[in-house]
Design a protein around this motif. Structure first.
Motif, PDB file in Angstrom:
ATOM      1  N   ALA A  96      -1.588  -0.418   3.928  1.00 28.28           N
ATOM      2  CA  ALA A  96      -1.777   0.707   4.832  1.00 28.28           C
ATOM      3  C   ALA A  96      -2.028   1.970   4.020  1.00 28.28           C
ATOM      4  N   ALA A  97      -2.640   2.947   4.662  1.00 25.93           N
ATOM      5  CA  ALA A  97      -2.944   4.200   3.985  1.00 25.93           C
ATOM      6  C   ALA A  97      -2.411   5.380   4.786  1.00 25.93           C
ATOM      7  N   ALA A  98      -1.840   6.318   4.056  1.00 24.27           N
ATOM      8  CA  ALA A  98      -1.348   7.551   4.664  1.00 24.27           C
ATOM      9  C   ALA A  98      -2.092   8.731   4.060  1.00 24.27           C
ATOM     10  N   THR A  99      -2.348   9.719   4.864  1.00 23.04           N
ATOM     11  CA  THR A  99      -2.992  10.944   4.404  1.00 23.04           C
ATOM     12  C   THR A  99      -1.918  12.000   4.126  1.00 23.04           C
ATOM     13  N   PRO A 100      -2.274  13.043   3.409  1.00 21.85           N
ATOM     14  CA  PRO A 100      -1.290  14.121   3.217  1.00 21.85           C
ATOM     15  C   PRO A 100      -0.795  14.684   4.550  1.00 21.85           C
ATOM     16  N   GLU A 101      -1.699  14.719   5.548  1.00 21.73           N
ATOM     17  CA  GLU A 101      -1.294  15.244   6.848  1.00 21.73           C
ATOM     18  C   GLU A 101      -0.315  14.307   7.542  1.00 21.73           C
ATOM     19  N   SER A 102      -0.556  13.015   7.427  1.00 22.57           N
ATOM     20  CA  SER A 102       0.315  12.075   8.134  1.00 22.57           C
ATOM     21  C   SER A 102       1.672  11.943   7.439  1.00 22.57           C
ATOM     22  N   ILE A 103       1.670  12.082   6.126  1.00 21.00           N
ATOM     23  CA  ILE A 103       2.935  12.032   5.402  1.00 21.00           C
ATOM     24  C   ILE A 103       3.730  13.295   5.672  1.00 21.00           C
ATOM     25  N   GLY A 104       3.072  14.428   5.555  1.00 21.88           N
ATOM     26  CA  GLY A 104       3.750  15.704   5.764  1.00 21.88           C
ATOM     27  C   GLY A 104       4.964  15.804   4.862  1.00 21.88           C
ATOM     28  N   GLY A 105       6.103  16.080   5.457  1.00 22.85           N
ATOM     29  CA  GLY A 105       7.343  16.131   4.694  1.00 22.85           C
ATOM     30  C   GLY A 105       8.139  14.849   4.801  1.00 22.85           C
ATOM     31  N   GLY A 106       7.456  13.786   5.289  1.00 24.43           N
ATOM     32  CA  GLY A 106       8.162  12.529   5.502  1.00 24.43           C
ATOM     33  C   GLY A 106       8.232  11.658   4.270  1.00 24.43           C
ATOM     34  N   SER A 107       8.528  10.419   4.475  1.00 30.26           N
ATOM     35  CA  SER A 107       8.791   9.486   3.394  1.00 30.26           C
ATOM     36  C   SER A 107       7.699   8.439   3.306  1.00 30.26           C
ATOM     37  N   ALA A 110       8.193   5.058   5.297  1.00 30.10           N
ATOM     38  CA  ALA A 110       8.233   5.005   6.758  1.00 30.10           C
ATOM     39  C   ALA A 110       6.886   4.555   7.297  1.00 30.10           C
ATOM     40  N   ALA A 111       6.855   3.433   7.985  1.00 27.81           N
ATOM     41  CA  ALA A 111       5.596   2.858   8.447  1.00 27.81           C
ATOM     42  C   ALA A 111       4.832   3.802   9.370  1.00 27.81           C
ATOM     43  N   HIS A 112       5.533   4.592  10.154  1.00 28.50           N
ATOM     44  CA  HIS A 112       4.843   5.445  11.115  1.00 28.50           C
ATOM     45  C   HIS A 112       4.075   6.586  10.436  1.00 28.50           C
ATOM     46  N   GLN A 113       4.282   6.784   9.133  1.00 28.10           N
ATOM     47  CA  GLN A 113       3.528   7.799   8.410  1.00 28.10           C
ATOM     48  C   GLN A 113       2.117   7.332   8.062  1.00 28.10           C
ATOM     49  N   TYR A 114       1.865   6.048   8.198  1.00 29.62           N
ATOM     50  CA  TYR A 114       0.588   5.479   7.785  1.00 29.62           C
ATOM     51  C   TYR A 114      -0.351   5.366   8.981  1.00 29.62           C
ATOM     52  N   VAL A 115      -1.585   5.800   8.767  1.00 29.69           N
ATOM     53  CA  VAL A 115      -2.531   5.873   9.887  1.00 29.69           C
ATOM     54  C   VAL A 115      -3.609   4.806   9.831  1.00 29.69           C
ATOM     55  N   TYR A 116      -3.816   4.211   8.679  1.00 30.22           N
ATOM     56  CA  TYR A 116      -4.808   3.146   8.548  1.00 30.22           C
ATOM     57  C   TYR A 116      -4.093   1.879   8.117  1.00 30.22           C
ATOM     58  N   TRP A 117      -4.434   0.793   8.786  1.00 31.75           N
ATOM     59  CA  TRP A 117      -3.795  -0.490   8.493  1.00 31.75           C
ATOM     60  C   TRP A 117      -4.847  -1.563   8.331  1.00 31.75           C
ATOM     61  N   GLY A 118      -4.636  -2.422   7.355  1.00 31.09           N
ATOM     62  CA  GLY A 118      -5.483  -3.583   7.196  1.00 31.09           C
ATOM     63  C   GLY A 118      -4.866  -4.773   7.900  1.00 31.09           C
ATOM     64  N   GLN A 119      -5.614  -5.868   7.941  1.00 28.98           N
ATOM     65  CA  GLN A 119      -5.042  -7.088   8.480  1.00 28.98           C
ATOM     66  C   GLN A 119      -4.070  -7.638   7.448  1.00 28.98           C
ATOM     67  N   GLY A 120      -3.190  -8.464   7.832  1.00 25.90           N
ATOM     68  CA  GLY A 120      -2.189  -8.966   6.911  1.00 25.90           C
ATOM     69  C   GLY A 120      -2.659 -10.195   6.157  1.00 25.90           C
ATOM     70  N   THR A 121      -1.931 -10.486   5.099  1.00 29.41           N
ATOM     71  CA  THR A 121      -2.150 -11.710   4.349  1.00 29.41           C
ATOM     72  C   THR A 121      -0.801 -12.408   4.204  1.00 29.41           C
ATOM     73  N   GLN A 122      -0.782 -13.705   4.477  1.00 31.17           N
ATOM     74  CA  GLN A 122       0.479 -14.450   4.519  1.00 31.17           C
ATOM     75  C   GLN A 122       0.930 -14.829   3.119  1.00 31.17           C
ATOM     76  N   VAL A 123       2.184 -14.526   2.839  1.00 31.14           N
ATOM     77  CA  VAL A 123       2.827 -14.980   1.610  1.00 31.14           C
ATOM     78  C   VAL A 123       4.001 -15.861   2.003  1.00 31.14           C
ATOM     79  N   THR A 124       4.001 -17.073   1.514  1.00 32.91           N
ATOM     80  CA  THR A 124       5.076 -18.008   1.808  1.00 32.91           C
ATOM     81  C   THR A 124       5.689 -18.489   0.509  1.00 32.91           C
ATOM     82  N   VAL A 125       7.002 -18.318   0.390  1.00 30.98           N
ATOM     83  CA  VAL A 125       7.717 -18.744  -0.808  1.00 30.98           C
ATOM     84  C   VAL A 125       8.663 -19.866  -0.413  1.00 30.98           C
ATOM     85  N   SER A 126       8.419 -21.022  -0.968  1.00 26.59           N
ATOM     86  CA  SER A 126       9.275 -22.164  -0.669  1.00 26.59           C
ATOM     87  C   SER A 126      10.459 -22.164  -1.619  1.00 26.59           C
TER      88      SER A 126
END
Length: 127
Positions: A96-107, A110-126
């Motif tokens: 995911a990508a966050a901009t300076p505006e979306s991060i602001g004074g946040g952390s 925090a997932a809600h700070q990120y405005v662009y999201w890619g599709q996921g890739t599965q990682v499985t550890v047996s």
């Protein structure tokens, strides 16, 4: 900005894997790129993040010392090298990508700070 994650797979505990996120469609110099993961029935969890221009990196407590995030400016790619994988690392990994505006004074963790999201890739550890 479009993000595409790839590189997931099935590995055994103790092994290593690298997942990557390719960015396109915009200027990335001010972005923070983060990795999050989500296991079935669990909330999305912060894994790591890196400032595209600064290279400053951040890690979730559960992966510190095992995972390394890095960026390759020439390839517009952010890599997450995962070593000594554990069964609890299993999940869908999202970049995911966050901009300076979306991060602001946040952390950056925090997932809600990120405005662009890619599709996921599965990682499985047996185990």
């Amino acid at each position: 900005v479009q993000l595409q994650a790839y590189g997931g797979g099935l590995v055994q505990a103790g092994e290593s894997l690298r997942v990557s996120c390719v960015a396109s469609g915009g200027s990335f110099s001010t972005l923070v790129i983060g990795w999050f993961r989500q296991a079935p029935g669990k909330e999305r969890e912060f894994v790591a993040a890196v400032g595209w221009r600064t290279g400053n990196d951040f890690y979730g407590d559960s992966v510190k010392g095992r995972f390394t995030i890095s960026r390759d400016n020439a390839k517009s790619t952010v890599n997450l090298q995962m070593n000594d994988l554990k069964h609890d690392d299993t999940g869908v990994y999202f970049c995911a990508a966050a901009t300076p505006e979306s991060i602001g004074g946040g952390s950056v963790w925090a997932a809600h700070q990120y405005v662009y999201w890619g599709q996921g890739t599965q990682v499985t550890v047996s185990s």
